[in-house]
Design a protein around this motif. Structure first.
Motif, PDB file in Angstrom:
ATOM      1  N   GLU A 233      15.945   3.106  -3.198  1.00 43.80           N
ATOM      2  CA  GLU A 233      16.065   4.115  -4.259  1.00 43.80           C
ATOM      3  C   GLU A 233      15.849   5.538  -3.737  1.00 43.80           C
ATOM      4  N   ARG A 234      14.867   5.693  -2.867  1.00 43.77           N
ATOM      5  CA  ARG A 234      14.502   7.031  -2.376  1.00 43.77           C
ATOM      6  C   ARG A 234      15.273   7.423  -1.108  1.00 43.77           C
ATOM      7  N   LYS A 235      16.190   6.564  -0.713  1.00 41.74           N
ATOM      8  CA  LYS A 235      17.010   6.813   0.482  1.00 41.74           C
ATOM      9  C   LYS A 235      16.128   7.075   1.707  1.00 41.74           C
TER      10      LYS A 235
ATOM     11  N   ARG B 138       1.909   6.726   3.791  1.00 38.93           N
ATOM     12  CA  ARG B 138       3.355   6.797   4.023  1.00 38.93           C
ATOM     13  C   ARG B 138       3.757   5.843   5.141  1.00 38.93           C
ATOM     14  N   LEU B 139       4.973   5.388   5.072  1.00 44.29           N
ATOM     15  CA  LEU B 139       5.519   4.612   6.185  1.00 44.29           C
ATOM     16  C   LEU B 139       6.021   5.642   7.194  1.00 44.29           C
ATOM     17  N   MET B 140       5.226   5.858   8.247  1.00 44.62           N
ATOM     18  CA  MET B 140       5.561   6.907   9.207  1.00 44.62           C
ATOM     19  C   MET B 140       6.825   6.534   9.981  1.00 44.62           C
TER      20      MET B 140
ATOM     21  N   GLU C  36      13.507  -2.207  -2.762  1.00 45.37           N
ATOM     22  CA  GLU C  36      14.009  -1.268  -3.767  1.00 45.37           C
ATOM     23  C   GLU C  36      13.379   0.135  -3.633  1.00 45.37           C
ATOM     24  N   TYR C  37      12.063   0.180  -3.354  1.00 46.62           N
ATOM     25  CA  TYR C  37      11.347   1.466  -3.261  1.00 46.62           C
ATOM     26  C   TYR C  37      12.033   2.380  -2.249  1.00 46.62           C
ATOM     27  N   PHE C  38      12.323   1.825  -1.059  1.00 50.71           N
ATOM     28  CA  PHE C  38      12.901   2.638   0.027  1.00 50.71           C
ATOM     29  C   PHE C  38      14.387   2.887  -0.221  1.00 50.71           C
TER      30      PHE C  38
ATOM     31  N   HIS D 214      13.327  11.653   5.746  1.00 52.96           N
ATOM     32  CA  HIS D 214      13.654  12.917   6.408  1.00 52.96           C
ATOM     33  C   HIS D 214      14.074  13.915   5.353  1.00 52.96           C
ATOM     34  N   ARG D 215      13.721  15.177   5.562  1.00 58.58           N
ATOM     35  CA  ARG D 215      14.111  16.219   4.609  1.00 58.58           C
ATOM     36  C   ARG D 215      15.628  16.332   4.501  1.00 58.58           C
ATOM     37  N   VAL D 216      16.336  16.144   5.610  1.00 60.58           N
ATOM     38  CA  VAL D 216      17.785  16.355   5.611  1.00 60.58           C
ATOM     39  C   VAL D 216      18.558  15.025   5.541  1.00 60.58           C
TER      40      VAL D 216
ATOM     41  N   ASN E 108      13.728   7.364  10.934  1.00 64.22           N
ATOM     42  CA  ASN E 108      14.137   8.621  11.564  1.00 64.22           C
ATOM     43  C   ASN E 108      13.913   8.530  13.071  1.00 64.22           C
ATOM     44  N   VAL E 109      14.196   9.627  13.761  1.00 64.35           N
ATOM     45  CA  VAL E 109      14.172   9.632  15.234  1.00 64.35           C
ATOM     46  C   VAL E 109      12.819   9.171  15.805  1.00 64.35           C
ATOM     47  N   ASP E 110      11.760   9.353  15.019  1.00 61.42           N
ATOM     48  CA  ASP E 110      10.425   9.055  15.547  1.00 61.42           C
ATOM     49  C   ASP E 110      10.021   7.595  15.425  1.00 61.42           C
ATOM     50  N   PHE E 111      10.798   6.794  14.688  1.00 61.46           N
ATOM     51  CA  PHE E 111      10.351   5.420  14.452  1.00 61.46           C
ATOM     52  C   PHE E 111      10.270   4.623  15.757  1.00 61.46           C
TER      53      PHE E 111
ATOM     54  N   GLY F 159       0.835  -1.219   0.000  1.00 61.93           N
ATOM     55  CA  GLY F 159       0.000   0.000   0.000  1.00 61.93           C
ATOM     56  C   GLY F 159       0.864   1.261   0.000  1.00 61.93           C
ATOM     57  N   VAL F 160       1.945   1.233   0.777  1.00 64.35           N
ATOM     58  CA  VAL F 160       2.854   2.395   0.830  1.00 64.35           C
ATOM     59  C   VAL F 160       3.473   2.616  -0.548  1.00 64.35           C
ATOM     60  N   LYS F 161       3.924   1.510  -1.173  1.00 65.19           N
ATOM     61  CA  LYS F 161       4.574   1.633  -2.483  1.00 65.19           C
ATOM     62  C   LYS F 161       3.595   2.084  -3.562  1.00 65.19           C
TER      63      LYS F 161
HETATM   64  N1  CMC Z   1       6.901   6.552   3.130  1.00 67.48           N
HETATM   65  C1  CMC Z   1       6.787   6.316   1.797  1.00 67.48           C
HETATM   66  N2  CMC Z   1       7.307   7.084   0.846  1.00 67.48           N
HETATM   67  C2  CMC Z   1       7.971   8.176   1.253  1.00 67.48           C
HETATM   68  C3  CMC Z   1       8.134   8.497   2.619  1.00 67.48           C
HETATM   69  C4  CMC Z   1       7.568   7.632   3.572  1.00 67.48           C
HETATM   70  N3  CMC Z   1       7.693   7.878   4.873  1.00 67.48           N
HETATM   71  N4  CMC Z   1       8.843   9.641   2.742  1.00 67.48           N
HETATM   72  C5  CMC Z   1       9.132  10.034   1.494  1.00 67.48           C
HETATM   73  N5  CMC Z   1       8.609   9.135   0.592  1.00 67.48           N
HETATM   74  C6  CMC Z   1       8.750   9.167  -0.876  1.00 67.48           C
HETATM   75  C7  CMC Z   1       7.843  10.219  -1.492  1.00 67.48           C
HETATM   76  O1  CMC Z   1       6.591   9.664  -1.821  1.00 67.48           O
HETATM   77  C8  CMC Z   1       8.649  10.637  -2.698  1.00 67.48           C
HETATM   78  O2  CMC Z   1       8.527   9.619  -3.656  1.00 67.48           O
HETATM   79  P1  CMC Z   1       8.398   9.997  -5.243  1.00 67.48           P
HETATM   80  O3  CMC Z   1       9.746  10.587  -5.577  1.00 67.48           O
HETATM   81  O4  CMC Z   1       8.123   8.714  -5.921  1.00 67.48           O
HETATM   82  O5  CMC Z   1       7.292  10.996  -5.340  1.00 67.48           O
HETATM   83  C9  CMC Z   1      10.101  10.588  -2.202  1.00 67.48           C
HETATM   84  O6  CMC Z   1      10.098   9.600  -1.142  1.00 67.48           O
HETATM   85  C10 CMC Z   1      10.626  11.925  -1.655  1.00 67.48           C
HETATM   86  O7  CMC Z   1       9.703  12.377  -0.625  1.00 67.48           O
HETATM   87  P2  CMC Z   1       9.400  13.895  -0.267  1.00 67.48           P
HETATM   88  O8  CMC Z   1       8.022  13.983   0.279  1.00 67.48           O
HETATM   89  O9  CMC Z   1       9.759  14.769  -1.428  1.00 67.48           O
HETATM   90  O10 CMC Z   1      10.468  14.169   0.876  1.00 67.48           O
HETATM   91  P3  CMC Z   1      10.441  15.385   1.900  1.00 67.48           P
HETATM   92  O11 CMC Z   1      11.862  15.694   2.210  1.00 67.48           O
HETATM   93  O12 CMC Z   1       9.578  16.496   1.436  1.00 67.48           O
HETATM   94  O13 CMC Z   1       9.717  14.735   3.166  1.00 67.48           O
HETATM   95  C11 CMC Z   1       9.287  13.815   5.289  1.00 67.48           C
HETATM   96  C12 CMC Z   1      10.345  14.411   4.351  1.00 67.48           C
HETATM   97  C13 CMC Z   1       9.930  13.556   6.656  1.00 67.48           C
HETATM   98  C14 CMC Z   1       8.123  14.809   5.482  1.00 67.48           C
HETATM   99  C15 CMC Z   1       8.759  12.502   4.660  1.00 67.48           C
HETATM  100  O14 CMC Z   1       9.835  11.584   4.495  1.00 67.48           O
HETATM  101  C16 CMC Z   1       7.638  11.880   5.473  1.00 67.48           C
HETATM  102  O15 CMC Z   1       6.474  12.251   5.311  1.00 67.48           O
HETATM  103  N6  CMC Z   1       7.966  10.917   6.416  1.00 67.48           N
HETATM  104  C17 CMC Z   1       6.971  10.358   7.277  1.00 67.48           C
HETATM  105  C18 CMC Z   1       6.688  11.318   8.438  1.00 67.48           C
HETATM  106  C19 CMC Z   1       7.806  11.325   9.471  1.00 67.48           C
HETATM  107  O16 CMC Z   1       8.299  10.279   9.868  1.00 67.48           O
HETATM  108  N7  CMC Z   1       8.183  12.529   9.918  1.00 67.48           N
HETATM  109  C20 CMC Z   1       9.199  12.709  10.947  1.00 67.48           C
HETATM  110  C21 CMC Z   1      10.380  13.491  10.469  1.00 67.48           C
HETATM  111  S1  CMC Z   1      11.740  13.408  11.656  1.00 67.48           S
HETATM  112  C22 CMC Z   1      11.211  14.413  12.993  1.00 67.48           C
HETATM  113  C23 CMC Z   1      11.729  15.815  12.980  1.00 67.48           C
HETATM  114  O17 CMC Z   1      12.956  15.999  12.851  1.00 67.48           O
HETATM  115  O18 CMC Z   1      10.891  16.760  13.132  1.00 67.48           O
END
Ligand code: CMC
Length: 452
Positions: A371-373, A317-319, A367-369, A323-325, A377-380, A310-312
């Motif tokens: 490829e997208r690195k 999303r896989l919460m 592969e999905y995860f 991470h942005r950084v 993250n800290v919250d898992f 479902g995530v793929k």
């Molecule tokens: N599960 C599935 N796919 C994902 C996920 C995820 N958790 N995160 C990113 N992707 C995919 C996304 O769909 C995109 O794929 P495609 O290129 O095919 O469209 C690709 O990876 C890049 O994602 P993005 O949304 O452009 O990345 P971003 O830097 O804007 O988002 C993020 C960063 C943390 C918001 C995002 O990874 C996410 O939503 N993670 C889940 C929520 C989470 O765990 N947040 C806690 C962050 S750490 C706490 C803190 O420091 O505040």
């Protein structure tokens, strides 16, 4: 300046070498400009000189969500997201989590150096003797509804502290800044624990100054009828590590809020309340709650492959992943995983841990995860620890706020002393209508309601 010279002056007055410049041709006018590059950065103000006419405002940069804009120079926290490196004042987070304590790390963030034994003793003493809050703060908190969100209570009561310390607005006085710094770090656990007890309908517990920082917090959270609360040292240490891991993360949303609001020269309590507000949001301090809900919904290991499918497919999303950084394993996640084992030794295994570990294993091989690195993250894992400690999910962002207080205040101290900073005031690209004549009410035709 429009130039073809080999050196150029940037808007800060610094002279950049020829090699450290950017040559820009404005195709609207055919003019060529050189702007300086310092620390891998060009100054947005250097683009203002690029105009099509004398009364043109000049070129601006557009960067919604600050995806590629540095807002300050900072010597506090270094992150290399590709390599998975996090350092406070140059010390790797792994070493601090292994050898240091939260109060020592707070000192490091605030002063820039690790304390000597005498400095640490004095700092610990100062924090400890400021853990109590004015009785009226207690009365103020009692006014919240029984079901008030603890993060809302924390935000309101930290803001209210500014009324208890009206001299805190003397922010140009270094001594004054330091006393507010100590008060904030000292009182945050007290306010957080009061908020928790309030949600439970339990009497508030006063600080016990015989205990250490994390131990005292556990005392204020969980003490019931016993005369003296004795925290389990393993839980106390795990909590201290969690506070260390959350202490700072450079210019994240809440820290930027503290700096931005603080740039108006308001008192630090009001600036910290802005930071807590930013952290309240689900995209920042609330992701660990989403992880728990996700793990509960998956329910058992057998359901993981379907969930990952479902995530793929983009259904969700896989919460706790991505991470942005960080485009590598979040170094904090590794440390938390170890701390979790110590906590579960005391509290018993959280049944969701098995699902989390298996989910991580499957995702890291997919592969999905890859490829997208996308890595944990800290919250898992942090939510699993908090839940095992008996905390409701509403308290998770509050725990984050306690740890982050030292980072917020260190960043605020750096900002108020930075001569280059001014009141934060971004520009905009105006997209609305211009200069229209007012239409009398009875002459306006029906139209669709304007968007809010
Ligand atoms: N599960 C599935 N796919 C994902 C996920 C995820 N958790 N995160 C990113 N992707 C995919 C996304 O769909 C995109 O794929 P495609 O290129 O095919 O469209 C690709 O990876 C890049 O994602 P993005 O949304 O452009 O990345 P971003 O830097 O804007 O988002 C993020 C960063 C943390 C918001 C995002 O990874 C996410 O939503 N993670 C889940 C929520 C989470 O765990 N947040 C806690 C962050 S750490 C706490 C803190 O420091 O505040």
């Amino acid at each position: 300046m429009s130039t073809d010279a080999q050196t150029t002056q940037d808007s800060s007055g610094g002279v950049a070498q020829a090699a450290d410049t950017l040559t820009v041709t404005d195709n609207r006018t055919g003019k060529t400009y050189e702007v300086g590059i310092t620390d891998g950065t060009v100054r947005a103000m250097d683009f203002r000189q690029m105009r099509v006419s004398d009364n043109d405002f000049g070129l601006m940069t557009y960067d919604p969500a600050y995806m590629n804009t540095a807002s300050c120079r900072s010597a506090i926290t270094f992150i290399d997201g590709d390599a998975g490196i996090l350092e406070y004042r140059g010390y790797p987070i792994e070493q601090l989590a292994e050898h240091s304590t939260y109060l020592e790390v707070a000192y490091l963030l605030v002063y820039g150096e690790l304390p000597t034994p005498a400095q640490l003793e004095e700092w610990t003493h100062l924090i400890t003797i400021h853990t109590f809050v004015h009785e009226n703060v207690k009365g103020f908190m009692q006014g919240f509804r029984h079901d008030a969100h603890p993060m809302g209570m924390l935000l309101g009561s930290v803001g209210a502290l500014s009324t208890f310390y009206p001299d805190a607005n003397e922010i140009s006085d270094p001594e004054n800044r330091m006393i507010q710094t100590i008060r904030l770090i000292a009182k945050m656990p007290t306010l957080a624990a009061f908020a928790f007890r309030h949600s439970n309908g339990q009497p508030y517990v006063y600080p016990d100054n015989d205990l250490r920082y994390a131990g005292n917090f556990l005392n204020m959270m969980y003490k019931m009828t016993e005369l003296k609360y004795e925290p389990d040292p393993r839980l106390e240490r795990a909590l201290d590590i969690l506070f260390i891991l959350h202490a700072d993360h450079e210019q994240n949303c809440s820290t930027s809020a503290v700096r931005s609001v603080g740039s108006s020269q308001v008192d630090p309590y009001s600036a910290m309340a802005a930071g807590i507000s930013a952290l309240y949001g689900p995209l920042h301090g609330g992701a660990n709650e989403a992880v728990l809900r996700m793990l509960r919904r998956i329910g058992s290991k057998e359901n993981i492959p379907d969930f990952v499918k479902g995530v793929k497919a983009g259904d969700e999303r896989l919460m706790g992943f991505g991470h942005r950084v960080y485009k590598n394993y979040d170094p904090r996640a590794k440390i938390i995983k170890q701390a979790a084992d110590d906590v579960f030794e005391v509290t018993g295994i959280n049944p969701l841990l098995e699902i989390a570990t298996e989910l991580e294993r499957i995702a890291l091989e997919d592969e999905y995860f890859i490829e997208r690195k996308l890595y944990p993250n800290v919250d898992f894992y942090s939510g699993l620890i908090y839940e095992a400690m008996g905390l409701p999910v509403a308290m998770f962002p509050v725990m984050f706020a306690i740890g982050r207080t030292s980072g917020w205040i260190a960043q605020w101290l750096e900002m108020v002393q930075d001569k280059e900073q001014k009141i934060a005031r971004p520009r905009q690209i105006y997209t609305g209508l211009r200069t229209r004549d007012y239409v009398a009410l009875d002459q306006r035709a029906d139209a669709a309601s304007p968007a809010a």
